[in-house]
Write a protein that holds these residues in place. Sequence first.
Motif, PDB file in Angstrom:
ATOM      1  N   SER A 658      16.377  18.058  43.808  1.00 46.10           N
ATOM      2  CA  SER A 658      16.653  19.836  43.940  1.00 46.10           C
ATOM      3  C   SER A 658      16.467  19.906  43.348  1.00 46.10           C
ATOM      4  N   LEU A 659      17.171  19.733  41.959  1.00 49.86           N
ATOM      5  CA  LEU A 659      17.245  20.396  40.093  1.00 49.86           C
ATOM      6  C   LEU A 659      16.030  20.392  39.711  1.00 49.86           C
ATOM      7  N   GLU A 660      16.043  18.347  39.897  1.00 53.38           N
ATOM      8  CA  GLU A 660      14.652  18.324  39.220  1.00 53.38           C
ATOM      9  C   GLU A 660      13.360  19.132  39.208  1.00 53.38           C
ATOM     10  N   LEU A 661      13.048  19.772  40.393  1.00 55.52           N
ATOM     11  CA  LEU A 661      12.112  20.441  40.863  1.00 55.52           C
ATOM     12  C   LEU A 661      11.968  22.045  40.543  1.00 55.52           C
ATOM     13  N   GLU A 662      13.310  22.052  39.926  1.00 57.15           N
ATOM     14  CA  GLU A 662      12.888  23.584  39.893  1.00 57.15           C
ATOM     15  C   GLU A 662      12.330  23.754  38.421  1.00 57.15           C
ATOM     16  N   ARG A 666      11.764  21.175  35.969  1.00 58.49           N
ATOM     17  CA  ARG A 666       9.965  21.148  35.422  1.00 58.49           C
ATOM     18  C   ARG A 666      10.039  20.908  34.248  1.00 58.49           C
ATOM     19  N   TYR A 667      10.578  21.609  33.564  1.00 56.75           N
ATOM     20  CA  TYR A 667      10.584  22.296  32.084  1.00 56.75           C
ATOM     21  C   TYR A 667      10.887  21.132  31.332  1.00 56.75           C
ATOM     22  N   GLN A 668      11.736  20.323  31.424  1.00 55.92           N
ATOM     23  CA  GLN A 668      12.772  19.078  30.728  1.00 55.92           C
ATOM     24  C   GLN A 668      11.718  18.265  31.473  1.00 55.92           C
ATOM     25  N   HIS A 669      11.431  17.815  32.149  1.00 50.49           N
ATOM     26  CA  HIS A 669      10.819  16.796  32.576  1.00 50.49           C
ATOM     27  C   HIS A 669       9.527  16.702  33.260  1.00 50.49           C
ATOM     28  N   PRO A 670       7.678  17.634  32.063  1.00 52.81           N
ATOM     29  CA  PRO A 670       7.524  17.345  33.316  1.00 52.81           C
ATOM     30  C   PRO A 670       6.439  16.707  33.759  1.00 52.81           C
ATOM     31  N   THR A 673       7.501  15.755  37.370  1.00 51.57           N
ATOM     32  CA  THR A 673       7.467  16.468  38.790  1.00 51.57           C
ATOM     33  C   THR A 673       6.918  15.659  39.731  1.00 51.57           C
ATOM     34  N   ILE A 674       5.308  15.285  39.474  1.00 54.48           N
ATOM     35  CA  ILE A 674       4.448  14.081  40.719  1.00 54.48           C
ATOM     36  C   ILE A 674       5.919  13.224  40.985  1.00 54.48           C
ATOM     37  N   PRO A 675       6.169  12.195  40.250  1.00 53.61           N
ATOM     38  CA  PRO A 675       7.280  11.041  40.764  1.00 53.61           C
ATOM     39  C   PRO A 675       7.737  11.269  42.144  1.00 53.61           C
ATOM     40  N   PHE A 676       8.689  12.932  41.484  1.00 58.23           N
ATOM     41  CA  PHE A 676       9.909  13.344  42.533  1.00 58.23           C
ATOM     42  C   PHE A 676       9.559  13.940  43.621  1.00 58.23           C
ATOM     43  N   LEU A 677       8.073  14.444  43.407  1.00 58.86           N
ATOM     44  CA  LEU A 677       7.236  14.883  44.805  1.00 58.86           C
ATOM     45  C   LEU A 677       6.786  13.585  45.511  1.00 58.86           C
ATOM     46  N   LYS A 678       6.724  12.433  45.424  1.00 60.86           N
ATOM     47  CA  LYS A 678       6.661  11.562  45.907  1.00 60.86           C
ATOM     48  C   LYS A 678       7.373  10.849  46.633  1.00 60.86           C
ATOM     49  N   ALA A 679       8.633  10.640  45.756  1.00 62.68           N
ATOM     50  CA  ALA A 679       9.460  10.557  46.722  1.00 62.68           C
ATOM     51  C   ALA A 679      10.186  11.903  47.548  1.00 62.68           C
ATOM     52  N   VAL A 680      10.225  12.896  47.270  1.00 58.78           N
ATOM     53  CA  VAL A 680      10.558  13.674  48.631  1.00 58.78           C
ATOM     54  C   VAL A 680       9.497  13.464  49.301  1.00 58.78           C
ATOM     55  N   ALA A 681       8.452  12.934  49.244  1.00 57.78           N
ATOM     56  CA  ALA A 681       7.550  12.968  49.852  1.00 57.78           C
ATOM     57  C   ALA A 681       7.548  11.992  51.561  1.00 57.78           C
ATOM     58  N   GLU A 682       8.172  10.739  50.663  1.00 60.69           N
ATOM     59  CA  GLU A 682       8.453   9.799  51.949  1.00 60.69           C
ATOM     60  C   GLU A 682       9.602  10.516  52.512  1.00 60.69           C
ATOM     61  N   ILE A 683      11.117  11.173  51.761  1.00 59.33           N
ATOM     62  CA  ILE A 683      11.780  11.536  53.138  1.00 59.33           C
ATOM     63  C   ILE A 683      11.138  12.180  53.697  1.00 59.33           C
ATOM     64  N   PRO A 784       7.656  26.071  45.985  1.00 60.14           N
ATOM     65  CA  PRO A 784       7.244  27.218  44.690  1.00 60.14           C
ATOM     66  C   PRO A 784       5.447  26.025  44.124  1.00 60.14           C
ATOM     67  N   LEU A 785       5.835  24.662  44.489  1.00 59.51           N
ATOM     68  CA  LEU A 785       4.620  24.452  43.461  1.00 59.51           C
ATOM     69  C   LEU A 785       3.353  24.258  44.516  1.00 59.51           C
ATOM     70  N   LEU A 786       2.984  25.038  45.566  1.00 58.78           N
ATOM     71  CA  LEU A 786       1.810  25.193  46.108  1.00 58.78           C
ATOM     72  C   LEU A 786       1.003  26.075  45.364  1.00 58.78           C
ATOM     73  N   ALA A 787       1.960  26.983  44.097  1.00 53.08           N
ATOM     74  CA  ALA A 787       1.429  27.484  43.286  1.00 53.08           C
ATOM     75  C   ALA A 787       0.817  26.722  41.845  1.00 53.08           C
ATOM     76  N   SER A 788       1.471  25.641  41.873  1.00 53.53           N
ATOM     77  CA  SER A 788       0.463  24.778  40.008  1.00 53.53           C
ATOM     78  C   SER A 788      -0.420  24.964  40.721  1.00 53.53           C
ATOM     79  N   SER A 789      -1.618  24.888  39.321  1.00 55.73           N
ATOM     80  CA  SER A 789      -2.736  24.943  39.453  1.00 55.73           C
ATOM     81  C   SER A 789      -3.899  23.191  38.787  1.00 55.73           C
ATOM     82  N   LYS A 790      -2.178  21.968  39.654  1.00 61.78           N
ATOM     83  CA  LYS A 790      -2.616  21.069  39.161  1.00 61.78           C
ATOM     84  C   LYS A 790      -2.826  20.139  40.870  1.00 61.78           C
TER      85      LYS A 790
END
Length: 1090
Positions: A658-662, A666-670, A673-683, A784-790
């Motif tokens: 959660s901290l890394e997706l804030e 996301r700014y420090q490790h852009p 983001t998607i690998p972390f989201l995939k991990a959250v999706a599996e959870i 918050p990532l629903l507002a992403s342009s990716k």
Amino acid sequence: MASGAAGNIEAINQSIRGLAEYLMIVLEDDAYSLCLEMSLNSKMNSEIYDSADSFIKELRRLPIGDQGHEVLSEYSDVKVESKKTVNEIQEQDNSGPSKGLPTLTVNQTKEWVEETSANVHKLLSATFPHICVHPGKKLRRGLLAAIEGILTKCNNTLKESKLLLLECLCVLVVDDSEEISTSSQEFLRYLLSFGKIETVERDIAEMLSRLIEKLPKMVLEDEDSFALSSAQQLLVVMYFSGPRLVVDRLLHSPVTAARFFDVLAMCLGQHSVFAGSLEKLLLARSSSMGYIHSVAELKSQSHLTRDYQSALTAAQHEGAQVKEIGYLQENIEKSSELPRMPPWFVNVGSQKLYQTLAQIIRLGGLSLLADSRYEGHLSAIADIPLGYLRKLVSEIRIRDYNKESWQSWYYRTGSGQLLRQASTAVCILNEMIFGLSDKALENLEQMFPKSTVSGDELEKLNSGLDDRDSPTCRVHEPSTWNLTRENSNESQLIDCIGRILHEYVSPEVWNFSPGQGSSHDGKDEDLPLHFLHDAAMLHQVIIEGIGIFNMCLGKGFAFSGFMHSSLYLLLENLVCPNFHVRAAADAVLHVISKTSGYLSVGQLVLENADYVIDSICQQLRHLDLHPHVPSVLAAMLSYIGVAQKMLPLLEEPMRSVSLELEILGRYQHPDLTIPFLKAVAEIAKSLKREAFLLPTEAESFLQHVKVKILEKEQRCRTESGQSSRLHHEEGASYCTHSDVAGCHFADSSVHKELEEITFKLNSSKRYRRTIGSITASCLVTATPLLASSKQPMCLVALDILEDGILALANVEAAYRHETQAKEAIEEFIQSCSLYQLQDSLDAADQQTDENRLLPAMNKIWPFFIVCVQNSNPAVIRRCLAAVRSSVQICGGDFFSRRFHTDGGHFWRLLTTSPFHTKQNVRKERMPLQLPYRNVVPSSEEPMAEVSTLKVQASVLNMISELSQNKKSASALAVVLNKVTGLVVGIACSGITGLQDAALNALQGLASIDPDLVWLLLADVYYSVKKKDIPLPPTSELPEINQVLPPPSSPKEYLYVQYGGQTYGFEINVSAVGVIFRKLNFLVFSSQMYS
């Protein structure tokens, strides 16, 4: 290819047998015992094995015509005359008449024998090695008979050819034909059992030196058959010489052992990758060194799929599901077989050549433990090839200290060679350790079965040898290679594997991940392709080595602590970009789970989950050093399939994720983001599956509590009635409530059962709260990532939200059942006056978690609105599906005001036809952009027509499902007029691709207000229909033209006034009639009254 007699197998066979017969007659040892000064001990014991006549008869067995039968030649009764000395020949020539014929006189002196044996040696050297590898079985059988006769009868006269004949015999020992192999082994055992110990050891030492020197040359040449025969010769000599001689001649000192391993490294190394012809290289070499798989690889990868599909079809026809499962299990076991041929050896030689070289290495390792004289020698010898890996680790550490780039390091002289040498050394170490396993010993027993010589023959042989007053060798027994798992051997093996595994799991070895295009500092964007390929091969053989160590130790692999140090490494490589590394990790995980007694890899990981999660948490704190950890977490959860059972351990990793997706993370490790989201999706998927079971379990527990309480109350009433009768008999007229309470309290079984029920209730509460807490963290992380342009980021976030909302709904449903169960238990506790249980019941109620779903939905809704305004059609469609499911889960009442306020963002998608461009579009205001976000300006080009059609169909499907569901229909109540007007306009336009969706939407809206739908449709239908307008049933009712007067312009249609202005949806007369008639049949006719 030779023609004539030279190319005829039968002719060659007769020539070999004839040559051997001639040599046995002319150069027999007995005829030259005086001139060569041979001692009695140096001659073969022909009485023990066979006579010369029997060998000659065997050699004269020739086929008759085409019948295939073998009989003796007509000259088989000719006896061999004894050879005469030089003086006897001269006397015969002087006394006997010459009869006019010239005579051929040969002085059979020592010099003549030596010269003749040298010439014979040249002849045999040029022919016999080629015949050993000839594909003709009959030819090889004839060669074996020739070798047996020559070595038995010409052992001393042809001593120069003895080693050559023994080497050819060694090739026949491992012949593919069981008949030839068995006979060759028996004869070789006989030869090794004959003579002095010094003679046998000298011959073995000379053969070992010759073969080791010759082996690399033969492997690096073009002919695979000669390379294979040379390797087979060395293998047979090592096996039949025994572990003691192997250690003494090859491994007794570090110098000799290093020479032995250097020879094996030359044979197995990658520097010989271009040996052989160019045609062989093109046929064998994989074309997927870069990015595209070759056709052969694609066929091999699809082979299992085709076989599985055919097996599945057959199982369906036969109704045999067990066959299907067995087939899959068999393929898994087959794909998990270890050890394997290293990936680079496919360009060096064949699988059979590698197996032979591997057997040589295994015998070398086995001899170190089988020879009891050298305790601890195994680790010392294993350090020789392990030195290359240690040197590689040292070089990488120097590179890290100097902050040198990978590209510069690889192009430096010797770095690439060191990397390939380390891979070869790892391969040698793997085979050496595998040679100590039970499976390797079984392979040896199959290759070299025990002697078939009977006990009487063996006793006769040994007694015959004992008659000579000299120490002799005994028949070699395979039991000398049998390894007894004593404590000392076991400790040596564990110590050696521990030293090797320490280097295998060294972080420096795994710093260069295949396919990782840049280093941690971002300086190396493009690594050399050869470097990535070499690194992948090193990682593959290391991973396979871990599986081999596990096979060798069995359950001792885990008891020694090796499981915990290597399990996470294997899970990491499940996400390696290189296919071969991934496949190796998967195979080794299956091997470890099988040898450790687990039914599946999931059970293996679950039993060791604390070690795995601990490693993940440690690496999550240092993402700069371990950027692959989110992919590892996602792969572990998706591949293993036991994520739902690991959920209680995932709270701490979820906090880090959660901290890394804030924003700051996301700014420090852009890139993470998607690998972390995939991990959250599996959870989130696991949470959804686990939460789905919670309401059912809670309801079942509630029914159980009610049944138990009812039983206890009935029992108490029965006891109270008996007590009342007793008081009445004694003069008491009533039974107080305290008497009933005392009755309950006195019953210890009631107290015990209530404790068990309370404990189970508190346990289910804690687990439900854990599920709810992790689910809430997933929702907070992804919202918050629903507002992403990716696009990928938005799609994964929407999956997380949809699964999380459903999980929270089930958690709240379970909470309601738990609350009812708690109230029933409290009421019973108070009636029983068991107040001490009340404290334990309230202990789990320190947190308030009764309302999570709607507050979470309240925070998610604004991001849904932002997401539906995305310019990507795939994101919009996925967002509409998520909104549809969320409204159905949460209920329509919660969304009625929100659709009234924000529904315009959804309905605007239905205002413009896909084939019409709206003119003078007002430029929308640029949304607020944060300074750290790099945004590519969006183009003003509209979506493609097909994409727009799919988006509008998704909106119509959402309207249809929401309106047909009673729970969610109230969400559209406030905006029903506008939505119905838009849908009617689309239905009347007749646009292909939207008619079915519009019909379903109108059918759903008609379930809310059928009069409104009929009115808007009838307004259009009767305005365009000029004929056959139905009359009112009575004259008192007005006609339709009076009720629905024709509009003067298209803007005066009721659907336009209700739904608003649309663009491009012109009325299609035929489409209007079709829609009206279908709805009249589906909806309106059922509501008409007679």
